[in-house]
Enzyme design. Structure first.
Site, PDB file in Angstrom:
ATOM      1  N   ASP A 162      -5.892 -51.279 -34.544  1.00 17.32           N
ATOM      2  CA  ASP A 162      -6.025 -52.092 -35.756  1.00 17.32           C
ATOM      3  C   ASP A 162      -6.919 -53.282 -35.449  1.00 17.32           C
ATOM      4  O   ASP A 162      -6.931 -53.781 -34.312  1.00 17.32           O
ATOM      5  CB  ASP A 162      -4.661 -52.578 -36.235  1.00 17.32           C
ATOM      6  N   ASP A 176      -5.827 -47.084 -42.627  1.00 17.24           N
ATOM      7  CA  ASP A 176      -4.765 -47.646 -43.468  1.00 17.24           C
ATOM      8  C   ASP A 176      -5.290 -47.960 -44.865  1.00 17.24           C
ATOM      9  O   ASP A 176      -4.615 -47.698 -45.868  1.00 17.24           O
ATOM     10  CB  ASP A 176      -4.205 -48.927 -42.842  1.00 17.24           C
TER      11      ASP A 176
END
Length: 203
Positions: A162, A176
């Site tokens: 991330d 995401d």
């Protein structure tokens, strides 16, 4: 799996797809044959859109993670909009936005199941918006599943990369984002009464 088939629908039969029943006359049968021939390429175009959107989302996510790992990991965060938006590399063992880190294997299995369901039901698609929505879901699920399989600490337990870090919000990635956008689009299409087979219904 059965619930997903119920949502997508099974337009293989005339009653399920909302199509008119076939007529007994040979002339009408000929017309029905032409309609079926027209429907087949229309369905194939929707499948192509689904997989094209999925491939784009997947490749974009994969390339962004490769750049982040090579250039940003183990380095200070990069400020994009002051401290309101930063690029900061982290490894996330949980679900989207860092939730549920104790259930990495379960989230991996769920992502794999989503991919199987979408691939199985793709041939039933006749709606362009649904093809785009499911393509975003498929591409995002594939992106994070790739991390689960190939990144440390091990197969099906890998930590997702991330890097998008808004202020006062969880750090996330492009996969995401694709999953969330696809989910929002599906909700909007459902509220509008548009089914995956292209039919429109009103409650």
């Amino acid at each position: 799996m059965a619930e997903a088939e119920r949502i997508i629908g099974t337009p293989d039969s005339p009653e399920g797809s909302g199509a008119e029943p076939e007529q007994s006359s040979s002339a009408d049968s000929g017309a029905g044959g032409h309609e079926s021939a027209d429907a087949r390429p229309r369905g194939k175009r929707r499948i192509a859109v689904l997989f094209a959107v999925a491939a784009f989302a997947y490749v974009l996510d994969l390339i962004s993670k490769m750049i982040v790992v090579a250039k940003l990991e183990h380095h200070p965060p990069i400020e994009i909009i002051g401290d309101w938006l930063k690029f900061e590399a982290i490894r996330n063992a949980g679900a989207a936005f860092g939730f549920g880190e104790a259930f990495t294997v379960i989230f991996t299995m769920i992502a794999a199941a989503v991919i199987v369901v979408i691939a199985r039901l793709a041939r039933k698609l006749y709606s362009l918006p649904w093809a785009i929505a499911l393509g975003l879901l498929l591409g995002g699920a594939l992106g994070n599943l790739t991390d689960r399989i190939f990144r440390s600490p091990g197969v099906f337990e890998g930590a997702v990369v991330d890097f998008i870090a808004p202020k006062h919000f969880a750090v996330f990635n492009l996969a995401d984002s694709a999953i969330v956008c696809g989910g929002i689009l599906i909700v909007l299409l459902s509220f509008k009464g548009l089914d995956p087979d292209g039919t429109v219904h009103k409650d």
